[in-house]
Scaffold this motif. Structure first.
Motif, PDB file in Angstrom:
ATOM      1  N   GLY A  55       0.777  -1.235   0.000  1.00 15.80           N
ATOM      2  CA  GLY A  55       0.000   0.000   0.000  1.00 15.80           C
ATOM      3  C   GLY A  55       0.809   1.286   0.000  1.00 15.80           C
ATOM      4  O   GLY A  55       0.248   2.356   0.221  1.00 15.80           O
ATOM      5  N   GLU A  56       2.095   1.216  -0.212  1.00 16.40           N
ATOM      6  CA  GLU A  56       2.883   2.452  -0.233  1.00 16.40           C
ATOM      7  C   GLU A  56       2.696   3.187  -1.549  1.00 16.40           C
ATOM      8  O   GLU A  56       2.510   2.572  -2.599  1.00 16.40           O
ATOM      9  CB  GLU A  56       4.372   2.131  -0.039  1.00 16.40           C
ATOM     10  CG  GLU A  56       4.758   1.958   1.431  1.00 16.40           C
ATOM     11  CD  GLU A  56       6.249   1.846   1.591  1.00 16.40           C
ATOM     12  OE1 GLU A  56       6.771   2.455   2.536  1.00 16.40           O
ATOM     13  OE2 GLU A  56       6.888   1.148   0.800  1.00 16.40           O
ATOM     14  N   SER A  57       2.822   4.504  -1.485  1.00 19.65           N
ATOM     15  CA  SER A  57       2.834   5.274  -2.723  1.00 19.65           C
ATOM     16  C   SER A  57       3.633   6.541  -2.500  1.00 19.65           C
ATOM     17  O   SER A  57       3.787   7.003  -1.374  1.00 19.65           O
ATOM     18  CB  SER A  57       1.411   5.609  -3.167  1.00 19.65           C
ATOM     19  OG  SER A  57       0.834   6.497  -2.227  1.00 19.65           O
ATOM     20  N   VAL A  58       4.200   7.058  -3.591  1.00 21.33           N
ATOM     21  CA  VAL A  58       4.999   8.280  -3.479  1.00 21.33           C
ATOM     22  C   VAL A  58       4.727   9.149  -4.694  1.00 21.33           C
ATOM     23  O   VAL A  58       4.663   8.657  -5.828  1.00 21.33           O
ATOM     24  CB  VAL A  58       6.499   7.940  -3.352  1.00 21.33           C
ATOM     25  CG1 VAL A  58       6.987   7.152  -4.548  1.00 21.33           C
ATOM     26  CG2 VAL A  58       7.324   9.200  -3.158  1.00 21.33           C
ATOM     27  N   ALA A  59       4.536  10.426  -4.421  1.00 21.22           N
ATOM     28  CA  ALA A  59       4.306  11.428  -5.473  1.00 21.22           C
ATOM     29  C   ALA A  59       3.278  10.945  -6.484  1.00 21.22           C
ATOM     30  O   ALA A  59       3.479  11.054  -7.693  1.00 21.22           O
ATOM     31  CB  ALA A  59       5.629  11.789  -6.164  1.00 21.22           C
ATOM     32  N   ILE A  99       3.643  -1.506  -5.843  1.00 18.75           N
ATOM     33  CA  ILE A  99       3.161  -2.848  -5.540  1.00 18.75           C
ATOM     34  C   ILE A  99       4.093  -3.452  -4.501  1.00 18.75           C
ATOM     35  O   ILE A  99       5.299  -3.196  -4.507  1.00 18.75           O
ATOM     36  CB  ILE A  99       3.146  -3.704  -6.822  1.00 18.75           C
ATOM     37  CG1 ILE A  99       2.262  -3.033  -7.881  1.00 18.75           C
ATOM     38  CG2 ILE A  99       2.655  -5.109  -6.536  1.00 18.75           C
ATOM     39  CD1 ILE A  99       2.527  -3.505  -9.274  1.00 18.75           C
ATOM     40  N   GLU A 100       3.531  -4.243  -3.616  1.00 25.22           N
ATOM     41  CA  GLU A 100       4.335  -4.848  -2.561  1.00 25.22           C
ATOM     42  C   GLU A 100       5.503  -5.634  -3.170  1.00 25.22           C
ATOM     43  O   GLU A 100       5.336  -6.408  -4.112  1.00 25.22           O
ATOM     44  CB  GLU A 100       3.468  -5.812  -1.743  1.00 25.22           C
ATOM     45  CG  GLU A 100       4.186  -6.333  -0.513  1.00 25.22           C
ATOM     46  CD  GLU A 100       3.351  -7.373   0.221  1.00 25.22           C
ATOM     47  OE1 GLU A 100       2.191  -7.589  -0.169  1.00 25.22           O
ATOM     48  OE2 GLU A 100       3.871  -7.966   1.182  1.00 25.22           O
ATOM     49  N   GLY A 101       6.689  -5.392  -2.637  1.00 25.31           N
ATOM     50  CA  GLY A 101       7.852  -6.154  -3.085  1.00 25.31           C
ATOM     51  C   GLY A 101       8.571  -5.531  -4.261  1.00 25.31           C
ATOM     52  O   GLY A 101       9.635  -5.996  -4.668  1.00 25.31           O
ATOM     53  N   GLN A 102       7.992  -4.461  -4.835  1.00 18.81           N
ATOM     54  CA  GLN A 102       8.606  -3.802  -5.968  1.00 18.81           C
ATOM     55  C   GLN A 102       9.845  -3.015  -5.537  1.00 18.81           C
ATOM     56  O   GLN A 102       9.851  -2.434  -4.457  1.00 18.81           O
ATOM     57  CB  GLN A 102       7.586  -2.840  -6.552  1.00 18.81           C
ATOM     58  CG  GLN A 102       7.721  -2.593  -8.012  1.00 18.81           C
ATOM     59  CD  GLN A 102       6.452  -1.978  -8.562  1.00 18.81           C
ATOM     60  OE1 GLN A 102       5.789  -1.203  -7.874  1.00 18.81           O
ATOM     61  NE2 GLN A 102       6.119  -2.323  -9.776  1.00 18.81           N
ATOM     62  N   ALA A 103      10.869  -3.038  -6.408  1.00 23.54           N
ATOM     63  CA  ALA A 103      12.046  -2.222  -6.132  1.00 23.54           C
ATOM     64  C   ALA A 103      11.664  -0.764  -6.335  1.00 23.54           C
ATOM     65  O   ALA A 103      11.266  -0.360  -7.426  1.00 23.54           O
ATOM     66  CB  ALA A 103      13.177  -2.614  -7.074  1.00 23.54           C
ATOM     67  N   ILE A 104      11.746   0.023  -5.242  1.00 19.81           N
ATOM     68  CA  ILE A 104      11.157   1.378  -5.284  1.00 19.81           C
ATOM     69  C   ILE A 104      11.860   2.282  -6.296  1.00 19.81           C
ATOM     70  O   ILE A 104      11.226   2.867  -7.175  1.00 19.81           O
ATOM     71  CB  ILE A 104      11.204   2.027  -3.873  1.00 19.81           C
ATOM     72  CG1 ILE A 104      10.314   1.228  -2.915  1.00 19.81           C
ATOM     73  CG2 ILE A 104      10.749   3.474  -3.939  1.00 19.81           C
ATOM     74  CD1 ILE A 104      10.313   1.750  -1.497  1.00 19.81           C
TER      75      ILE A 104
END
Lengths: 730, 730
Positions: free
Chosen positions: A179-183, A188-193
């Motif tokens: 559930g993270e999001s930026v700008a 998606i969970e586990g995604q390399a940010i």
């Protein structure tokens, strides 16, 4: 002017001054009166017309391995979000700074030696073992750290390039929680940010910093050392093995071109002497044979050289591909892997195959067919136009209209297709960087092959016009190389300079005429405290710009792909049609002598430093060139059959017999090629022995080390039986 | 009668009796009156005409793995010499016995379990690891013995076949000291004594004994189980992986033949229905296409199956070839090896290459050219003869004269060439058994290819007589297979029986008529004390012969070579010319269904048990068959071009255009073949995952085990980072 989270910390050093001088020598453009006119219209144009050292002083950035930049107008919150996550979830050390001129943020990322060593182990970084522990490269482990060469000095144990690669791994391993999001970008969970953010533009750039002292050594010993051998070990150490292998390959290929250049010149020279047609024909056939044999031997010899280099640089053994880390942009579901038993991104192979065979290949084939159709239409149009403009009596310049249209269309199609190919390749979702690259190579090389050679095939086999073929080949070969060099070096160079000039203008204003007239270089040393305050020198400012700022203005190096592609097409010109244009190899040789240094210049001065990548060999390019070798046999035989020598050598032969003769010749040549390739081992004998030795030593060491662990039996585990005679019985 | 160093120790068991019955069922020949006449002339002929159980009772030989026999008239001193050296220089347990009938000596060799385990380690014998230690196969080490599956019971840890292979290694490692000689044969320092003596006839035979209980299981579950799947795991365990792979390959190939058999039958059936010529032609072309595609898919699918089996049987990873033990007959100088640092036989690679390229290849080429010339002469003679006998009006039987001459000459040349090839291969002095075999395969396969197909090529492309081709192909295919089976099974079987009968006659005299008329089988058990004294039964003797004696009378199994060669040639008939004779695949299928069991019978009942050998795949046979596949494309296309379908499908086409069309077709087919081969991965996806899993587990175990050895740092060495999300920051 500075209002970032930290101030830039410029520092002066003898190094900087040396770099300034270098910059002057390499780049200075002396434009004068015309420039003055231009300067009045575009304010920062003044920068480009004066020596760079006047408007910019590079200050090395310390304590930083990798720089992450954000696009303009990124909010402080976003930057804080990244900082927080990096600090909480990784072992990285991070500092954020805001750029005064355009209000962009940058993160300066590094890591402590202990964390780097830990990650070296996690990433199975191969390092050289001490001879007493078996020698050769082996995956680094902390427990056995003292078995590795140079571990005595922990801080210099990892090279600068290895540090940066490990920092990159750590950055790529910063993964999103649920559930993270930026700008505005949902993760998606586990995604390399960071890779995800890079691909969506939330992060602008991520690049490793140059090591200025080593860069200088490369500049003098590589970029400008035309007559010397390339310092390949240094290149591989500094830019990574993948780029090292590229330059080694380019050097090897260039040296290999010497032989066909000489033969080509001799053959070309003969065409001026009056000889019987029969002799000419014989030479034509022999030259075609020579081409085929040369290309085979060259390809095989490269395999041997490549094995040597991979051994020397520790990339010969790569771990099982299912154990390797996936590409950051690899998509999949988090599942317990049957291989490692841990949560991993997995993607079923059959789904990839469905995408590959039902979408990827058909679309690629359709694109290539489309390309062929467009090429054919344009060629037909061109001939129609030529005929009709003669009838209409137009001037000769109109002849160029369809050619310009063709060049324009080809360029357009190349760009469109490249986007399609990258999208398709991404869609096929390969797990490893290496297989991703290899499949992209196949897609693009196929298309480029058609794009580059369609017109030649049309002229050679449809029009059967050997004179026109010669002209077209010469033109294409030379124009492509000139245009290629402009595209790949000059334009990025000018863009980078422009950006720097803009930056300098924005920070310090226009260059004053007084500066231009009285350049007192190196007269007064820059202040050691590193402030950006105006210098004491009247009318001049210390236009200090930090290394990180300068490098972030440089364009990003796109990888060796375009360079290989260019060489692949060149290789094609040389072996497919050089019996029509014997100087092809010589042109290629001349180009490549310059190409080596201009590619080196590109890497050292124009582009951002790339992250080091590992490679065992040149990958699919080897296969592509071997296919080209086979196509070479076919094309050369077809040329022999068509252009008449057979008919003149055996005047009584029927057309059918000619065709049959050429076919037999073709099959015999292919067989010969196969036998030559089979007879030359891919690994030199000494290297085989060397590898076996390392393997043997390692087993011995392993056996010895195990005997400490458990003790089932006290049997002598260092066998003396290997072929040595038993003690005499008498 | 017995005067050896030990007496034979016959023993009776239910097993023996069961084997007698088996023998009867399998071999009994009931000849009667004609036999009686023969019997009066050749005394032991009586044996062959009566049930074997009457003149022979097999007694298992205990405590023996390998039997070494000496030729007749070997002096006791020589035997003592061998005994002494084996006892002094090896860990082997040896007993010598003299055979009463023909006064020959035999050594019974075995070894204790601890010595075998030690040698299992020295030879890096791969054994399966327990799952908790990583699983998969790994070289056995005594220190980690408990990590291996089944080590709890040390005595059954090694299979019977592994024991024998290890004993063989120990025997081969008995090496000569300086200046030793035996029975007039001078030995070079460091030479393997027994292999050298075997090659010079000082030692007659060396073979491992059968395990009678397992052999019986194979007899019921494999040899005679026509309808069942082959118990390949048991075969590989009992005869070694190399033979296991052969039977797996034969089974896979036979199954693969079902499809072309069906298609061939349908195609052949169509030829009886009246159809337009155009339809016929289309079918002809389609059938040729089908052949090409089928052969490609079949070859690729075998690679996958082969990888699976090699993984299952632990031969997928073989150690670096320079670490492996050399062949016993490898010649070289004792030098300190740069690989192992120990004294080893070494032979410079360049000298091998000189021999290979300056002697081996030219001589091979000369032999093949000579063979082609002789074949051509004979074929010409045959046609000349046929024409002239018609003119002279001789009877039709004279037609056979040149054919018989040809068959005889071909057979002669095959035998002569085989000797040349083996000599050449020995001369080229390959270090490893595997490369020795592979080079021998290339030499013999090339020659056999010419020998088998020259007449067909002559008929198809020189005479262009399709009817004659069909006849010749059918005849060759069937005759070759019948003759092959007689040569490889029946003759050795009869020879072995004759030898046994001679032995029985020499030991116990002729078979009495009373025995013949009243066979009271299994009526009285053999005496348990194992004496060879006459049985209590009136007029009958206990004709006890020990297992070792019986097996030493059997011929030696020459390896899978001939079997592969036969199949290779058969594969050639099927894919090269089956568009001319569509039932070729069906004939091959029928033959192979029998071939599997007759080859199995050969191994189980006719020949001595072979030593187990390891193999990763079918070696050069795969390459040979791939080359055959390519030749298949060329030949099929040529047949299409020549036999008229193109001309009939496109009546207006010129000959040149026909040839061009066929060439384009050929290139397209070769490309298709390449793409299919490229698209089918050589290792199935599940196996890749399995292999990666084992590798991963092993690394994990390795890391854990290292952490006991030294302790530089206490960093957690079981990374949890692989794609799994880091703990959420919220």
């Amino acid at each position: 002017m500075y209002s970032g989270l930290h101030a830039e910390a410029p520092a002066s050093s003898p190094l900087r001054r040396r770099r300034q001088r270098l910059g002057r020598r390499l780049f200075s453009l002396s434009l004068s009166s015309a420039g003055k006119m231009l300067r009045r219209r575009i304010p920062q144009a003044g920068h480009l017309m004066t020596s760079k050292s006047l408007w910019m002083t590079e200050v090395p950035t310390e304590d930083c391995d990798v720089v992450v930049t954000f696009p303009p107008r990124t909010s402080d919150d976003t930057v804080e979000w990244f900082m927080g996550r990096i600090r909480q979830r990784t072992d990285l050390v991070v500092a954020a700074r805001r750029h005064p001129a355009d209000n962009t943020h940058r993160l300066y990322v590094t890591a402590s030696t202990p964390s780097l060593l830990k990650w070296a182990e996690l990433n199975e970084l191969p390092k050289r073992m001490k001879a007493e522990h078996g020698g050769g490269f082996k995956e680094f482990t902390l427990q056995n750290a003292n078995f590795f060469e140079g571990f005595e000095d922990k801080d210099s144990f990892l090279t600068n390039q290895e540090r940066q690669s490990l920092v990159l791994c750590m950055i790529n391993n910063l993964r999103a929680s649920k559930g993270e999001s930026v700008a505005g970008l949902k993760l998606i969970e586990g995604q390399a940010i960071i890779p995800k953010c890079l691909s969506r533009g939330v992060v602008a750039q991520m690049f490793p910093l140059h090591d200025l002292s080593k860069l200088k050594r490369l500049n003098t010993g590589w970029v400008r050392a035309f007559a010397r051998r390339q310092p390949l070990d240094d290149v591989a150490e500094y830019f990574g093995v993948k780029i090292g292998i590229y330059f080694a390959w380019l050097g090897h290929y260039t040296r290999a071109l010497i032989l066909p250049s000489l033969v080509g010149i001799v053959y070309w020279g003969k065409s001026f002497r009056r000889e019987t047609q029969a002799e000419d024909d014989l030479w034509f056939v022999l030259f075609a044979f020579f081409n085929v044999l040369w290309s085979t031997v060259y390809l095989e010899s490269w395999k041997r050289r490549s094995a040597e280099l991979a051994h020397k640089w520790g990339t010969l053994d790569t771990s099982d591909e299912l154990i390797q880390e996936p590409r950051p942009l690899f998509k999949g579901e988090l599942q317990v892997s049957e291989v490692t038993g841990k949560l991993e991104l997995t993607y079923p192979w059959w789904r990839r195959n469905v995408r590959r065979y039902l979408v990827g290949w058909p679309l690629t084939a359709a694109c290539i067919a489309g390309d062929m159709f467009v090429m054919w239409t344009l060629l037909e149009l061109q001939f129609w136009w030529e005929k009709h403009t003669h009838v209409w009596g137009y001037g000769s310049w109109t002849n160029y209209f369809p050619k310009i249209l063709m060049a324009f269309t080809i360029g357009l199609m190349e760009n469109v297709y490249k986007k399609v190919a990258v999208w398709l390749n991404e869609f096929e979702n390969y797990r490893l960087e290496e297989s991703y690259q290899n499949h992209l190579i196949v897609k693009l090389a196929l298309f480029q092959f058609v794009n580059s050679f369609a017109s030649l095939f049309y002229i050679a086999f449809y029009l059967q016009d050997m004179e026109r073929l010669k002209k077209q080949l010469g033109t294409l070969l030379i124009i492509r190389q000139v245009v290629g060099n402009i595209k790949e070096s000059l334009i990025p160079f000018l863009k980078g300079q422009m950006k720097l000039a803009q930056m300098s203008f924005a920070m310090f204003g226009a260059v004053s005429p007084s500066m231009e007239e009285k350049p007192k270089l190196d007269a007064s040393p820059a202040p050691e405290d590193g402030s950006t305050s105006p210098r004491s020198d009247a009318g001049r400012q210390a236009r200090n710009i930090s290394q990180a700022e300068i490098e972030s203005a440089m364009p990003q190096y796109e990888g060796t792909f375009e360079d290989y592609l260019e060489m692949f097409i060149q290789f094609g010109y040389v072996i497919l049609f050089s019996s029509a244009f014997p100087l092809a190899a010589f042109c290629a040789l001349l180009n490549n002598v310059i190409e080596i240094r201009s590619d080196a210049f590109k890497l050292c001065a124009i582009f951002q430093r790339p992250f080091g990548q590992r490679a065992r060999n040149i990958g699919t390019w080897q296969d592509a060139m071997e296919v080209m070798g086979v196509v070479g046999v076919i094309v050369n035989c077809a040329l022999i059959g068509m252009s008449g020598p057979v008919h003149r050598l055996f005047p009584d032969i029927s057309t059918t017999q000619t065709v049959l003769l050429v076919i037999v010749l073709e099959h015999a040549l292919l067989l010969l090629k196969l036998l030559v390739a089979y007879a030359i081992p891919d690994t030199p004998a000494w290297l085989q022995a060397e590898i076996a030795k390392i393997e043997f030593n390692r087993r011995e060491v392993h056996k010895r080390s195990l005997s400490f662990g458990s003790s089932f039996s006290s049997v002598d585990s260092s066998p003396q039986h290997r072929g040595a005679p038993a003690p005499a019985a008498q």
